[in-house]
Scaffold this motif. Structure first.
Motif, short mmCIF file in Angstrom:
data_model
loop_
_atom_site.label_atom_id
_atom_site.label_comp_id
_atom_site.label_asym_id
_atom_site.label_seq_id
_atom_site.Cartn_x
_atom_site.Cartn_y
_atom_site.Cartn_z
N CYS A 72 0.97 -0.79 -0.13
CA CYS A 72 -0.15 -0.07 -0.15
C CYS A 72 0.35 0.75 0.10
O CYS A 72 2.12 1.52 0.91
CB CYS A 72 -0.88 0.15 1.33
SG CYS A 72 -2.33 -1.16 1.25
N ARG A 117 0.47 5.67 -0.01
CA ARG A 117 -0.43 6.92 0.37
C ARG A 117 0.32 7.70 -0.43
O ARG A 117 1.56 8.62 -0.39
CB ARG A 117 -0.42 7.06 1.99
CG ARG A 117 -1.20 7.92 2.12
CD ARG A 117 -1.74 7.23 3.52
NE ARG A 117 -2.04 8.75 4.50
CZ ARG A 117 -4.27 9.45 3.59
NH1 ARG A 117 -4.44 8.63 3.02
NH2 ARG A 117 -3.74 10.16 4.64
N THR A 133 -4.94 6.10 -0.31
CA THR A 133 -4.25 4.90 0.09
C THR A 133 -4.64 4.35 -1.10
O THR A 133 -5.77 3.35 -1.39
CB THR A 133 -4.16 4.52 1.57
OG1 THR A 133 -4.04 5.41 2.02
CG2 THR A 133 -4.09 3.33 1.40
N SER A 134 -3.50 3.74 -1.75
CA SER A 134 -3.89 2.93 -3.18
C SER A 134 -2.97 1.45 -2.58
O SER A 134 -2.12 1.85 -2.07
CB SER A 134 -3.16 3.08 -4.00
OG SER A 134 -2.45 3.69 -4.55
N CYS A 135 -3.70 -0.01 -2.70
CA CYS A 135 -2.78 -1.02 -2.57
C CYS A 135 -3.17 -1.77 -3.47
O CYS A 135 -3.89 -1.94 -4.16
CB CYS A 135 -3.67 -1.48 -1.40
SG CYS A 135 -3.36 -1.20 0.12
#
Length: 162
Positions: free
Chosen positions: A114, A116, A127-129
């Motif tokens: 993840c 941010r 936030t990208s995971c």
């Protein structure tokens, strides 16, 4: 409780659960006998194949994993099980196991990463995971695209000097 007992238990547990198809990511496989270890090692080797969970293990890391599996296998051949190993042999087993586990954990295609930050063109932080596998596949696709672009000859008039 005997001080050697927790150490023996730690040596007997391998974090090969993911390679064996365990449903829970933290599930451990108890490979404290030669047969259990050989089954776990075969599964790890299979998962390091091109479509396996550990397909992104690099060549030098693959050699380290294989060497550690061979070393652990030899220890099980000599002793049969963890219970029959002396402390020095258990330490060797544990150290070889840690080499394998650290590499497999790092190169697990299902490991979630993840980040941010603000996406391009925005000031809103989010936030990208993504999984390690999807990030690595995107990196490889980009590298392949760039290699194809630089390898092909330029057919425009600018390149030909016209």
């Amino acid at each position: 409780m005997n001080k050697a007992t927790p150490f023996a238990v730690a040596c007997a547990l391998f974090v090969f659960g993911a390679a064996l198809g365990a449903e829970k990511p933290n599930e451990v496989v108890k490979a404290d006998t030669r047969d259990a270890f050989e089954s776990a090692a075969a599964s790890v080797r299979k998962e390091m194949g091109t479509d396996g969970r550990y397909a992104y293990v690099k060549a030098d890391e693959r050699a380290k994993v294989e060497a550690s599996l061979v070393e652990m296998g030899a220890l099980f051949v000599e002793n049969g099980s963890v219970d029959k190993m002396d402390k020095a042999t258990r330490v060797k087993l544990f150290n070889a196991q840690e080499v394998v586990n650290s590499i497999l954990t790092l190169r697990d295609r299902d490991r979630l990463i993840c980040e941010r930050g603000a996406p391009t063109g925005s000031r809103i932080v989010s936030t990208s995971c993504r999984t390690y596998g999807s990030l690595e596949a995107a990196r490889q696709d980009s590298a392949k695209f760039m290699q194809e672009r630089t390898a092909s000859p330029c057919n425009t008039s600018v390149c030909k000097g016209q």
